[in-house]
Design an enzyme around this catalytic site. Structure first.
Site, PDB file in Angstrom:
ATOM      1  N   PRO A 127       0.812  -1.233   0.000  1.00 28.76           N
ATOM      2  CA  PRO A 127       0.000   0.000   0.000  1.00 28.76           C
ATOM      3  C   PRO A 127       0.843   1.280   0.000  1.00 28.76           C
ATOM      4  CG  PRO A 127      -0.905  -1.598   1.549  1.00 28.76           C
ATOM      5  CD  PRO A 127       0.382  -2.187   1.034  1.00 28.76           C
ATOM      6  N   SER A 131       5.940   2.329  -6.755  1.00 25.33           N
ATOM      7  CA  SER A 131       7.129   2.588  -7.583  1.00 25.33           C
ATOM      8  C   SER A 131       8.411   2.384  -6.780  1.00 25.33           C
ATOM      9  CB  SER A 131       7.094   4.027  -8.115  1.00 25.33           C
ATOM     10  OG  SER A 131       5.917   4.251  -8.844  1.00 25.33           O
ATOM     11  N   GLY A 240      10.932  -9.158 -18.499  1.00 24.02           N
ATOM     12  CA  GLY A 240      10.064 -10.017 -19.322  1.00 24.02           C
ATOM     13  C   GLY A 240       8.613  -9.592 -19.216  1.00 24.02           C
ATOM     14  N   GLY A 338     -18.252   7.330 -32.374  1.00 20.00           N
ATOM     15  CA  GLY A 338     -19.205   8.296 -31.829  1.00 20.00           C
ATOM     16  C   GLY A 338     -19.925   7.757 -30.605  1.00 20.00           C
ATOM     17  N   GLU A 362       3.367  -2.963 -13.478  1.00 19.44           N
ATOM     18  CA  GLU A 362       4.706  -3.436 -13.864  1.00 19.44           C
ATOM     19  C   GLU A 362       5.652  -2.251 -14.107  1.00 19.44           C
ATOM     20  OE1 GLU A 362       5.050  -6.991 -16.032  1.00 19.44           O
ATOM     21  OE2 GLU A 362       3.208  -7.822 -15.200  1.00 19.44           O
ATOM     22  N   GLU A 366       6.115   6.625 -15.981  1.00 20.23           N
ATOM     23  CA  GLU A 366       7.144   7.571 -15.492  1.00 20.23           C
ATOM     24  C   GLU A 366       8.385   6.774 -15.062  1.00 20.23           C
ATOM     25  OE1 GLU A 366       3.902   7.637 -14.488  1.00 20.23           O
ATOM     26  OE2 GLU A 366       3.374   9.378 -15.703  1.00 20.23           O
TER      27      GLU A 366
END
Ligand SMILES: Cc1cc2nc3c(=O)[nH]c(=O)nc-3n(C[C@H](O)[C@H](O)[C@H](O)COP(=O)(O)OP(=O)(O)OC[C@H]3O[C@@H](n4cnc5c(N)ncnc54)[C@H](O)[C@@H]3O)c2cc1C
Length: 377
Positions: A127, A131, A240, A338, A362, A366
């Site tokens: 949590p 990153s 991978g 549309g 994954e 950024e």
């Protein structure tokens, strides 16, 4: 660099294409609306040998290369994005175990996963640490011939549907990234529980949930690799994995292109099919260029990986470009159609809702840029 497939690889690509067209594409909406793991599809892919593509024959695999795997994954995702993601995550965890685990560990877990009998999740994120994976707080403390693990993993694909979890935990937070270690944890072990399935924007054919470890005892033999190499294993697996996400995104783009082109050739406005307006043709030209570029970048990264050559930068480039392009292409597909495109009666709004997550998991896009930039700093 040669992207031509040999006869065996061509056969498996054709098998995947037929399966995607005949079995997956008609069920894409049903699978996505189920909010449950697609077990029948999962097992069928195992029977077809798709989880064993990159494993050597002596390990029970097909002994084919990573390029074939990426091409098959693209075909599968064209039929059903959930199935493509399932194949990618499951193969990533299984292959990391084969690559880094002991012979005994590999023999115990890999064959059942290759056969599609057991489902294997990848549990890195937490949590408070997405990153910043090197900062994870899940703790493994050595005790009585094994480790006791405590912590919470977040947004784990498959959630409680999975049989096995490749869990990253630190044996010593002081060591930071050098303390991270990988373990295989089995569903059913004392102390392992799950959060409620997350309510997501898209991709609802697969469960995503927290995986909670409270004093889970893991025997020492279930440690994958040495203590401290867990982040290396995770990042290696993600090379991978990112190529797999790029292939998935390329497949989704192809579907969006096909669906919206079919519509544009039939929809009449101002007395003619809308595809006859040049601005519409330019949209499809841009889409076609983005699909081609994504497919080639994915193949380049996959070819390098298959040859055992460095591919971290190329995997990140393929993931970044393919998923950014896929978001643009899916949005354009809705635009071409549309109001009908915005309605759930047609498949493209579903593709657009799903494709957003490919820019996030994954490694966000950024983070891919940071990985790429490191190569010229
Ligand atoms: C559908 C789905 C399935 C997932 N499945 C799995 C799974 O199976 N296993 C697993 O372990 N995880 C899984 N994840 C988690 C995923 O890998 C993380 O969401 C991802 O790594 C980003 O972490 P975060 O969400 O905490 O975002 P954060 O790290 O909090 O980032 C928030 C924003 O800040 C940006 N940012 C962060 N750091 C930097 C920086 N240094 N420079 C510039 N920008 C930065 C990010 O790019 C992002 O835009 C899944 C996520 C989703 C959405």
């Amino acid at each position: 660099m040669d992207f031509a497939l040999d006869e065996t690889s061509e056969q498996i690509r054709d098998l995947a294409r037929d399966f995607a067209t005949n079995e997956l594409a008609p069920r894409m909406a049903e699978i996505d609306d189920a909010h449950a793991h697609p077990w029948d599809i999962f097992k069928q892919l195992g029977e077809l040998g798709f989880y064993g593509i990159i494993f050597p024959e002596e390990a029970g695999g097909l002994g084919l290369d990573f390029l074939t795997y990426a091409i098959v994954l693209e075909e599968i995702a064209t039929g059903c994005f959930n199935t493509g993601l399932m194949m990618g995550v499951h193969t990533m965890s299984t292959h990391a175990t084969y690559t880094w685990g002991s012979k005994e560990l590999s023999e115990k877990y890999v064959p059942q996963c290759m056969a599609g009998e057991k489902l294997f999740a990848f549990a890195l994120s937490e949590p408070d640490y997405g990153s910043d994976a090197a900062g994870i707080k899940t703790r493994a403390v050595k005790k009585d011939g094994g480790y006791v693990i405590n912590g919470t993993k977040a947004w784990i694909t498959f959630g409680e549907a999975a049989d096995y979890f490749l869990v990253m935990a630190t044996v010593d937070p002081e060591l930071k990234s050098k303390g991270i270690t990988a373990f295989i944890v089995e569903k059913g072990w004392d102390g392992l529980s799950f959060g409620e399935p997350e309510k997501k924007m898209g991709g609802n054919g697969l469960i995503t949930s927290q995986v909670i470890l409270e004093d889970v005892f893991v025997p020492e033999e279930n440690r994958v690799g040495d203590e401290g190499v867990g982040l290396k294993i995770a990042l290696g697996a993600l090379d991978g994995g990112r190529i797999g996400i790029a292939a998935n995104a390329t497949g989704v783009m192809r579907r969006a292109f096909d669906e919206s082109l079919k519509y544009a050739k039939e929809r009449i406005q101002f007395g003619r099919e809308i595809i006859r307006f040049q601005s519409m043709q330019f949209k499809f030209a841009d889409m076609a260029a983005k699909i081609e570029a994504s497919s080639l970048l994915t193949k380049k990264a996959a070819w390098l990986k298959g040859k055992g050559l460095p591919c971290t930068k190329e995997a990140s480039i393929a993931k970044l470009i393919s998923t950014d392009f896929a978001n643009e292409v899916c949005s354009e597909a809705v635009q071409v159609m549309g109001a009908y495109g915005y309605m759930q009666d047609y498949p493209v709004e579903r593709l657009l809702r799903y494709i957003k997550c490919t820019q996030i998991f994954e490694g966000t896009n950024e983070i891919q840029r940071i990985v790429i930039a490191k190569h010229f700093m």
